[in-house]
Design a protein around this motif. Structure first.
Motif, PDB file in Angstrom:
ATOM      1  N   THR A   7       0.808  -1.277  -0.108  1.00 15.51           N
ATOM      2  CA  THR A   7      -0.003   0.107  -0.171  1.00 15.51           C
ATOM      3  C   THR A   7       0.923   1.299  -0.009  1.00 15.51           C
ATOM      4  OG1 THR A   7      -0.288   0.022   2.335  1.00 15.51           O
ATOM      5  CG2 THR A   7      -1.972  -1.285   1.147  1.00 15.51           C
ATOM      6  N   SER A  38      -2.408  -0.018   7.385  1.00 19.47           N
ATOM      7  CA  SER A  38      -2.365  -1.016   6.158  1.00 19.47           C
ATOM      8  C   SER A  38      -1.236  -1.720   6.016  1.00 19.47           C
ATOM      9  CB  SER A  38      -2.804   0.150   5.173  1.00 19.47           C
ATOM     10  OG  SER A  38      -1.433   1.120   4.945  1.00 19.47           O
ATOM     11  N   PHE A  70      -3.075  -5.368   6.310  1.00 22.43           N
ATOM     12  CA  PHE A  70      -3.412  -5.958   5.137  1.00 22.43           C
ATOM     13  C   PHE A  70      -2.594  -7.158   4.634  1.00 22.43           C
ATOM     14  CE2 PHE A  70      -5.469  -1.746   3.474  1.00 22.43           C
ATOM     15  CZ  PHE A  70      -6.402  -1.882   4.280  1.00 22.43           C
ATOM     16  N   PRO A  83      -5.123   3.384   3.349  1.00 20.56           N
ATOM     17  CA  PRO A  83      -3.781   4.287   3.080  1.00 20.56           C
ATOM     18  C   PRO A  83      -3.926   5.459   2.259  1.00 20.56           C
ATOM     19  CG  PRO A  83      -4.087   2.304   1.599  1.00 20.56           C
ATOM     20  CD  PRO A  83      -5.246   2.197   2.573  1.00 20.56           C
TER      21      PRO A  83
END
Length: 676
Positions: A49, A255, A259, A273
């Motif tokens: 990200t 993030s 993630f 993000p």
């Protein structure tokens, strides 16, 4: 008033030139996240990200620059704008492109070179993201990625830069030079692009990930921050800046940490993000709220070099891995060392290429028209050379010399120890060695649910009907079943769909329920009942992710297979085919690195075959009075060879090649005749 607000918004960061040390630090944070993710650091599974952070920064900076130009001059010189962007982006990009092309030719598996050169050509023409979308590349799960795959984000930015200045220039006049009006235009663009993003996530994840229409909203959010009316003066924003800065940093870190490759992305997940980066930029409108981390000397240095670091880190990581073979993952210590080595390489590129060539060019190319002509010419020449090299490499077949006798289709095969001249398919053509049902439109992709018409093969006058039902591992048996159909006077009907096994089990793809599979299976069952066939053949790839993780997959698979068999028409004979071997890497790729020692690409039978799954399926089939056929002995002994006689047995890691499937036609026909 508007101009003063924009200037104040940027210059309040503490520099008369409008330089934002916090944004430089954000660049560093973004590139570090990306590099560490690509290096395989497990505690940053969402480091990818960082690219989204870059998008927001780019949208903010480019919009700030363009609006200042519009306010001061009333128009934009598109030629000057594009030339400045070209001087900023292209020198380092082209240098890394050329160096990566040479390195790819020298070190990656030769079978992968033509595709890499085609990627290089797309990169030279600023459309690599479109190529990867068309190819259906899964960025987050690619096992053998292109050395040029990281250029996708530059393609999106370059395409955005091509369009956004014109949009702003027209909108500037349409809204009578009102920044509030431009803000509204940016907001509409963001909403539209985000809607496309959500739509494509349901239709085609590669297009959602790689296309400008589905990603423009991220740059648009940065544009909205740049255009936020009175952002430097609104008391509420001024009071909230410290909280915005640290909230944004927390969101970016979240993030990176939360993630993973299983996160459906971009989709709604990309909001974290993107909005977090917007918060940091908003919070940084005053120097007192800058996070010390972002403004520290190391982060400022990495931020300066971030573009070159991004360019060089990916080929430095992927080319050694491709050379070693993706079946042999490089140790983390080595990938971290390679990632770290990208920093000094990037400093050299920044110092001697990126920074000097950013300045106006002198000599013959001092004029804007000549400079733009040079830029276009370099891009076209690079693309033409890459495509020519791709064609030249494709024409040179990869073999070790010598021929092999045809022996596929016999039990207990002895693998050929070299790549023969008469190998079928060739290593270069292996990936395209697929059944006719692809070209006929009879094998459905993941998002398709309608049963296609005309998917009947074999003797049309036959009185008996046979149905092939399952996923792509059912489809791979098409060649063999054509032989069965012809010999037994069957009409062969195909009902196959990618990643959708003929098992009564809800599965997930990217952590999202595969609803299209369920819808298709209902229609397929209706079709089977209407046909009322004499024979139904089930075959599937069992390494799936169930939507319900509370129960072991093996148990759910057994129950789902049992349920599916029980739904077959009364009187129909049901045959369950054992799954085929799985290799750690596409055999063609391995063989291209081992032309003289093909045995190195064989896989031990115990590693290639899921014996427990086979036993479960056999028990379920026997319990229902159905038939279980296992042709593993025609593909493996103690090991499963990649080449049997002159036949390359697999088109990828776990699908039979077209000639191998055809070779199994006679044994499959005999096995079916023996159990019916």
């Amino acid at each position: 008033m508007v101009t003063s607000q924009l200037n104040a918004a940027s210059k309040s960061a503490g520099s008369p030139s409008g330089f934002r040390s916090d944004i430089q630090g954000l660049r560093a944070l973004a590139v570090l996240g990306v590099v560490l993710y690509h290096a395989g650091v497990s505690f940053l599974p969402g480091g990818y990200t960082g690219v989204d952070v870059f998008f927001v920064i780019s949208g903010f900076l480019i919009t700030t620059h363009l609006v200042r130009t519009l306010q001061s001059r009333g128009t934009i010189s598109f030629a000057d704008f594009y030339l400045k962007r070209a001087r900023r982006i292209l020198p380092a990009s082209v240098l890394v492109l050329v160096a990566t092309t040479i390195a790819a030719y020298l070190w990656i598996p030769r079978v992968d070179v033509p595709g890499a050169f085609q990627d290089a050509a797309a990169t030279a023409l600023y459309v690599p993201n479109i190529r990867f979308a068309v190819e259906g590349t899964d960025y987050l799960a690619e096992t053998a990625p292109s050395p040029f795959q990281h250029y996708w984000s530059l393609g999106i930015e370059e395409q955005f830069y091509l369009i956004w200045p014109a949009v702003l220039a027209v909108a500037f006049l349409a809204v009578r030079k009102s920044v509030r009006g431009l803000f509204a235009v940016a907001a509409v663009m963001v909403l539209g692009s985000f809607s496309i993003n959500l739509f494509l996530m349901q239709v085609s994840t590669p297009w959602a990930f790689f296309s400008l229409p589905s990603r423009a909203w991220e740059l648009g959010v940065g544009a909205m921050v740049a255009l936020l009316p009175g952002s430097a003066a609104v008391p509420v924003l001024r009071a909230a800046r410290p909280a915005l800065t640290y909230l944004g940093l927390l969101g970016i870190a979240g993030s990176f940490l939360l993630f993973s490759e299983d996160t459906p992305f971009p989709g709604f997940a990309a909001l974290l993000p993107v909005l977090s980066t917007a918060c940091v930029i908003l919070g940084g409108f005053s120097p007192v709220t800058h996070a010390r981390l972002l403004s520290s000397s190391p982060m400022q240095a990495i931020g300066r070099w971030s573009y070159s670091i991004y360019l060089v880190h990916w080929p430095m990581l992927t080319i050694p891995q491709l050379a070693a073979g993706t079946e042999n993952p490089l140790p983390l210590a080595l990938t971290l060392a390679l990632g770290a080595a990208s920093i000094p390489v990037a400093t050299l590129i920044y110092t001697y290429v990126e920074e000097p060539l950013r300045k106006p060019w002198s000599g013959r190319f001092s004029s804007t028209p000549r400079s733009l002509t040079l830029v276009v010419s370099v891009s076209v020449v690079c693309a033409m050379v890459a495509l020519s090299l791709a064609q030249a490499v494709e024409r040179a077949r990869l073999t070790a010399g010598g021929t092999a006798q045809y022996s596929a289709g016999a039990q207990y095969p002895i693998g050929t120890s070299f790549v023969p001249e008469n190998i079928e398919p060739s290593l270069e053509e292996a990936a395209a060695s697929v059944p006719d049902t692809y070209a006929d439109g009879c094998h459905l992709e993941q998002l398709e649910t309608e049963i296609p018409a005309g998917c009947t093969y074999g003797p049309q006058e036959a009185e008996l009907d046979m149905v092939l039902f399952g996923d792509s591992h059912a489809q791979q048996w098409f060649g063999a079943l054509e032989t069965v159909a012809a010999g037994g006077s069957y009409r062969l009907h195909t009902l196959t769909k990618s990643s959708c096994p003929s098992v009564d089990l809800m599965i997930s793809v990217k952590d999202a329920p595969y609803t299209q599979c369920e819808e298709w299976k209902k229609r397929a069952l209706e079709k089977i009942r209407d046909l009322d066939p004499e024979l139904v053949v089930l075959a599937n790839y069992g390494r799936v992710q169930p939507a319900d993780s509370s129960t072991p997959l093996e148990q759910q698979w057994a129950e789902g297979l049992s349920s599916m068999i029980s739904q077959m028409p009364v009187g129909a004979e049901v045959v369950v085919l054992a799954d085929t071997p799985q290799f750690p890497v596409a055999p063609a790729s391995c063989l291209s690195r081992n032309l003289e020692k093909a045995d190195a690409c064989s896989v031990p039978r115990d590693d290639a075959i899921d014996a427990s799954r086979q036993e479960v399926e056999r028990e379920v089939a026997n319990r229902h009075g159905s038939h279980y056929i296992d042709l593993t002995s025609y593909l493996c002994t103690e090991a499963c060879p990649a080449i049997i006689g002159n036949v390359l047995a697999y088109r990828d890691e776990h699908h039979l090649s077209r000639p191998m499937s055809a070779a199994l036609g006679a044994p499959l026909a005999a096995a079916i005749e023996g159990v019916l």
